[in-house]
Design an enzyme around this catalytic site. Sequence first.
Site, short mmCIF file in Angstrom:
data_model
loop_
_atom_site.label_atom_id
_atom_site.label_comp_id
_atom_site.label_asym_id
_atom_site.label_seq_id
_atom_site.Cartn_x
_atom_site.Cartn_y
_atom_site.Cartn_z
N ASP A 174 -4.93 56.25 14.93
CA ASP A 174 -3.83 56.27 15.82
C ASP A 174 -3.26 54.79 15.97
O ASP A 174 -3.86 53.77 15.76
CB ASP A 174 -4.61 56.24 17.28
CG ASP A 174 -4.90 57.76 17.47
OD1 ASP A 174 -4.35 58.56 16.88
OD2 ASP A 174 -5.84 58.17 18.42
N ARG B 107 -10.36 55.71 10.40
CA ARG B 107 -10.83 54.65 9.87
C ARG B 107 -12.02 54.73 9.15
O ARG B 107 -12.70 53.70 9.13
CB ARG B 107 -11.10 53.92 11.55
CG ARG B 107 -10.10 53.91 12.49
CD ARG B 107 -8.87 53.24 12.74
NE ARG B 107 -9.29 51.71 12.70
CZ ARG B 107 -8.59 50.82 12.12
NH1 ARG B 107 -7.32 51.25 11.55
NH2 ARG B 107 -9.03 49.61 11.96
N LYS C 214 -17.44 62.11 18.54
CA LYS C 214 -16.64 61.91 17.15
C LYS C 214 -16.95 60.53 16.64
O LYS C 214 -16.95 60.23 15.41
CB LYS C 214 -15.19 61.80 17.44
CG LYS C 214 -14.04 61.00 16.89
CD LYS C 214 -12.79 61.14 17.41
CE LYS C 214 -11.95 60.16 17.06
NZ LYS C 214 -12.19 58.61 17.41
N ASP D 183 -10.77 53.69 25.89
CA ASP D 183 -10.59 55.08 25.61
C ASP D 183 -10.57 55.90 26.86
O ASP D 183 -10.33 57.29 26.82
CB ASP D 183 -11.45 55.66 24.65
CG ASP D 183 -11.47 54.94 23.22
OD1 ASP D 183 -10.68 55.17 22.46
OD2 ASP D 183 -12.68 54.17 23.08
N VAL E 113 -8.16 45.44 25.12
CA VAL E 113 -8.49 45.69 23.54
C VAL E 113 -7.59 45.91 22.74
O VAL E 113 -7.66 45.42 21.46
CB VAL E 113 -9.58 47.04 23.76
CG1 VAL E 113 -10.28 47.37 22.27
CG2 VAL E 113 -10.63 46.62 24.93
N1 EPU Z 1 -9.74 43.90 15.26
C1 EPU Z 1 -9.21 42.80 14.71
N2 EPU Z 1 -9.63 42.68 13.34
C2 EPU Z 1 -10.80 43.54 12.76
C3 EPU Z 1 -11.00 44.74 13.52
C4 EPU Z 1 -10.59 44.85 15.01
O1 EPU Z 1 -8.30 42.03 14.99
O2 EPU Z 1 -11.02 43.32 11.46
C5 EPU Z 1 -9.18 44.02 17.04
C6 EPU Z 1 -8.34 45.42 16.92
O3 EPU Z 1 -7.15 45.31 16.26
C7 EPU Z 1 -8.45 45.93 18.31
C8 EPU Z 1 -9.71 44.99 18.84
O4 EPU Z 1 -10.14 44.36 17.51
O5 EPU Z 1 -7.76 45.09 18.96
C9 EPU Z 1 -11.03 46.35 18.61
O6 EPU Z 1 -10.95 47.14 17.60
P1 EPU Z 1 -12.16 47.76 17.02
O7 EPU Z 1 -12.64 47.44 15.56
O8 EPU Z 1 -13.39 47.55 18.05
O9 EPU Z 1 -11.85 49.28 17.01
P2 EPU Z 1 -12.22 50.47 15.99
O10 EPU Z 1 -13.58 50.14 15.44
O11 EPU Z 1 -10.98 50.43 14.87
C10 EPU Z 1 -13.21 51.97 17.54
C11 EPU Z 1 -13.01 53.57 17.86
C12 EPU Z 1 -11.73 53.38 18.66
C13 EPU Z 1 -12.03 52.74 20.11
C14 EPU Z 1 -12.43 51.27 19.49
C15 EPU Z 1 -12.73 50.34 20.54
C16 EPU Z 1 -13.80 54.78 15.84
C17 EPU Z 1 -13.23 55.54 14.99
N3 EPU Z 1 -12.77 54.21 16.65
O12 EPU Z 1 -12.09 51.66 16.75
O13 EPU Z 1 -11.73 54.94 19.07
O14 EPU Z 1 -10.80 52.69 20.98
O15 EPU Z 1 -13.46 51.34 18.59
O16 EPU Z 1 -13.85 51.00 21.62
O17 EPU Z 1 -14.84 54.51 16.16
C18 EPU Z 1 -10.28 56.86 19.78
O18 EPU Z 1 -11.50 57.35 19.97
O19 EPU Z 1 -9.24 57.35 20.33
C19 EPU Z 1 -10.40 55.40 19.45
C20 EPU Z 1 -9.17 54.85 19.20
#
Ligand code: EPU
Length: 435
Positions: A118, A94, A22, A306, A328
Amino acid sequence: MQAFRITGGKPLHGAVRISGTKNLISKLMVASTLAEGESTFTNVPLHLGETEITSDIIQSLGAGIRGADDGTMLIHTPKFATSQVPERFALLNRIPILLIGPLLHRTGKAEVPIPGGDKIGARPVDFHINALKKMGARIDLKRHFYHCEADGLKGAKIGLNFPSVGATENIIIAATLAKGTTIIDNAAVEPEIIELVKYLQKMGAIISIETNRRIIIEGVGSLHGAEHHIMPDRIEAASFACAAVASKGDVFIEDADQSAMLTFLNTMRRAGGDFDILDGGIRFYYKGKLKATAIETNVHPGFMTDWQQPWVLMMTQAEGLSVVHETVYENRFGYVSELRKMGAHIELYNSCLGGSECRFTTLSNPHSAVIFGPTKLKGADINIPDLRAGFVYLIAAALAQGQSTITGIHHVERGYEHIEKKLKGLGVDIERIEA
Ligand code: EPU
């Protein structure tokens, strides 16, 4: 409202084929819109909620998407029909924020709703917005929409405060067609990001991944469609692995990929769960008593956030006191209260337990857990709050004595394709009911 009714108590046995991931397909669909030409993806999880939502978003902008039963997807965006992602997609996932780059390159404007997904922490997008501004975008937040304009993006030097997956992807996608070179320091280097880079390289991009989390993107004039195979979902694989071992079962996980799961596999072996790396997948099985472990979630190559939830569930079946420090997300233990209802003994702490201090050390969020095991689980009526919690509840119910009714199943269907069929195939007594 649909729900699952599960009667538990039996070990999981058999084989399950995991789906394409995904967290890659949605990003490649966005990246494909940088080009006018057609891209072809294989091993696509077409029946996943996340793929369906992302298809709707991109089609609303003018893309043509066709899926075939064999998991092939053909996607092309000859022209963007609008620069605005409709409001109905606000908070669903997202993905809209990642479309700013393609929309700015091809229309000079982008209006995207704030992202959802989420509720596992504040999940701000400040890194995304600051980086795009550095690249020349003018961005205002008005009434839940980011209004963006640019007369062509330009390369920039960007340092991330934390190796964010989404921000790294957003910058890479936006930088491929920018004028000049973009450098990302402290970039995320998850296997899914490497796959995104491989796909963009096939499309004509020039991207290098250097040591010390540095990624360099040299902007090119145009990109074309390309073909890419979606890597198997390493979160789904680890989820089924924990389910197999926690239930004292034996499951062959077809397509599970060792190289993307090294840290998980080492941790599984330390805990006493065993596995054989075979042609075409990995067999996971219960070998004897499970041992308590102390883990800390982290960005790649660390133990994925995850994987944390199925791991906690597995630790409810281990001997002794296990510790999990979530570094994280600041709020990813929301699912624990329902597990307690089922008999799990888990305590949460605001402090950083078991290792180093993380960025949440001064916040008052419970981000460490201590799990006392082994405990017997009993069936309960539970409502799923988010995707990864959802899988854990299904497995907890499969392990538990008695019957459970689980509502909120759309959350789990967003990230786990054919979940009911797959669990049935492993001997779980599960039925879909109207609740
Ligand atoms: N963060 C910030 N500012 C930003 C971006 C992120 O403070 O501008 C912080 C977030 O709040 C968090 C951390 O950085 O504490 C990590 O966030 P990240 O941006 O890496 O997460 P994401 O891109 O929103 C993706 C996956 C998540 C997975 C994370 C970490 C997708 C759609 N989602 O999220 O997947 O947990 O990377 O590997 O790719 C899931 O599949 O259940 C899921 C939540």
